[in-house]
Scaffold this active site. Structure first.
Site, PDB file in Angstrom:
ATOM      1  N   PRO A 115      58.189 -62.824  81.862  1.00 39.47           N
ATOM      2  CA  PRO A 115      56.956 -62.500  82.581  1.00 39.47           C
ATOM      3  C   PRO A 115      55.856 -62.136  81.593  1.00 39.47           C
ATOM      4  O   PRO A 115      56.097 -61.476  80.601  1.00 39.47           O
ATOM      5  CB  PRO A 115      57.342 -61.280  83.429  1.00 39.47           C
ATOM      6  CG  PRO A 115      58.818 -61.279  83.478  1.00 39.47           C
ATOM      7  CD  PRO A 115      59.282 -61.920  82.216  1.00 39.47           C
ATOM      8  N   GLU A 116      54.640 -62.568  81.891  1.00 42.71           N
ATOM      9  CA  GLU A 116      53.530 -62.258  81.009  1.00 42.71           C
ATOM     10  C   GLU A 116      52.846 -60.976  81.470  1.00 42.71           C
ATOM     11  O   GLU A 116      53.110 -60.462  82.548  1.00 42.71           O
ATOM     12  CB  GLU A 116      52.540 -63.419  81.034  1.00 42.71           C
ATOM     13  CG  GLU A 116      53.217 -64.762  80.849  1.00 42.71           C
ATOM     14  CD  GLU A 116      52.753 -65.505  79.632  1.00 42.71           C
ATOM     15  OE1 GLU A 116      51.925 -64.965  78.886  1.00 42.71           O
ATOM     16  OE2 GLU A 116      53.229 -66.621  79.421  1.00 42.71           O
ATOM     17  N   LYS A 123      54.052 -54.829  78.727  1.00 43.30           N
ATOM     18  CA  LYS A 123      55.066 -55.496  79.540  1.00 43.30           C
ATOM     19  C   LYS A 123      56.030 -54.511  80.192  1.00 43.30           C
ATOM     20  O   LYS A 123      57.027 -54.924  80.779  1.00 43.30           O
ATOM     21  CB  LYS A 123      55.820 -56.512  78.696  1.00 43.30           C
ATOM     22  CG  LYS A 123      54.950 -57.693  78.315  1.00 43.30           C
ATOM     23  CD  LYS A 123      55.777 -58.725  77.625  1.00 43.30           C
ATOM     24  CE  LYS A 123      54.979 -60.019  77.514  1.00 43.30           C
ATOM     25  NZ  LYS A 123      55.837 -61.076  76.956  1.00 43.30           N
TER      26      LYS A 123
END
Ligand SMILES: [Zn+2]
Length: 290
Positions: free
Chosen positions: A2-3, A55
């Site tokens: 996931p970014e 993140k």
């Protein structure tokens, strides 16, 4: 993986659903988390906020707890610790948070549940989240691993000059690898890596120390714009977009387009596996020569 924009959106969704509400249910597959819950039940506490830190996702709970320092995996010696705590999670490659109504059928098998936080109205489920721990609230952003993160591209007070300095400190690696290093700047994943370098006209295998500060500043600005555009622009069914085009399949400049013509010059897009983890990199050999 996931970014940063994905984590930001997920945290915002969880915050809207959960913040200000009392935890009525807590469950986890992880023994260290269960131990904290046994010592100082999470149920009965209010969720104060859910935030993205690069993140990492941080869920803040009301009230002080008294728990064994070891249960918090805190960088301190033994004894008990008293104060507010947060639940910090990192999705890594395959983790995700879902939000459901109580009784609603989950979209993933229950065996993939790692953490569950429920209120009267919602159930938030962390599936396959490999990295989850309770942390002393005061430690957020001051200890590993968050302390090691570079400036957060989505933060209102983002420090671009510091991000450039941190990139420059990685002079001997390729720019593509440096952009993925969350200790340089936090939020870029593998898709935006290729997209940012395309817009910046930079060849992904260029060493950082061959790029001057102006070029690095330009890349940082592009990264910030691309991520910000995707936080606001969750277009269902269309995915991320950096080109500004809405048509299906035209959202990205180069990522996933190996062998297909460059949207600017028509040259076939190149593809290679690069760096740690052999992450795929896409670029235009004509538009990106710096
Ligand atoms: Zn091109």
């Amino acid at each position: 993986m996931p970014e940063g924009d994905t984590i930001f959106r997920a945290a915002r969704t969880l915050h809207r659903a959960l913040a200000g509400h009392v935890v009525t249910r807590f469950d986890t597959a992880y023994a260290p988390l269960a131990r904290v819950h046994d010592d100082a039940p999470i149920t009965g506490r209010t969720i104060d906020a859910v935030e993205a830190h690069g993140k990492h996702m941080v869920m803040r709970f009301s009230g002080d707890v008294t728990v064994a320092v070891a249960a918090l995996s805190r960088a301190a010696s033994g004894g008990a610790w008293r104060g507010p705590i947060v639940l910090r999670t990192h999705m890594r490659m395959h983790g995700s948070w879902h939000i459901y109504r109580p009784g609603e059928r989950w979209q993933r098998p229950p065996r993939e549940m790692r953490v569950l936080v429920g209120t009267a109205d919602f159930v938030a489920v962390g599936f396959n989240v490999p990295d989850a721990e309770f942390e002393a609230a005061g430690d957020v952003g001051t200890r590993d691993p968050i302390a090691r993160l570079g400036p957060n591209l989505l933060a209102p007070d983002f420090d671009a000059a510091e991000a450039v300095r941190r990139l420059q400190a990685r002079g001997d690696v390729t720019i593509a690898e440096a952009l993925l290093d969350q200790r340089a700047l936090a939020g870029i994943g593998n898709v935006f890596k290729s997209e940012v370098l395309f817009e910046g006209g930079i060849e992904p295998f260029a060493r950082v120390d061959t790029l001057d500060a102006d070029r690095l500043s330009a890349l940082v600005a592009i990264a910030r714009r691309q991520l910000a555009a995707n936080v606001g622009g969750a277009t269902p069914g269309y995915g991320r977009r950096t080109t500004g085009r809405m048509a299906a399949g035209e959202g990205l400049w180069v990522y996933g387009r190996g062998g297909r013509p460059c949207r600017r010059c028509g040259t076939p897009i190149s593809f290679a596996k690069q760096g740690f983890g052999a992450r795929p990199t896409y670029w235009c050999p004509r538009c990106q020569q710096a």
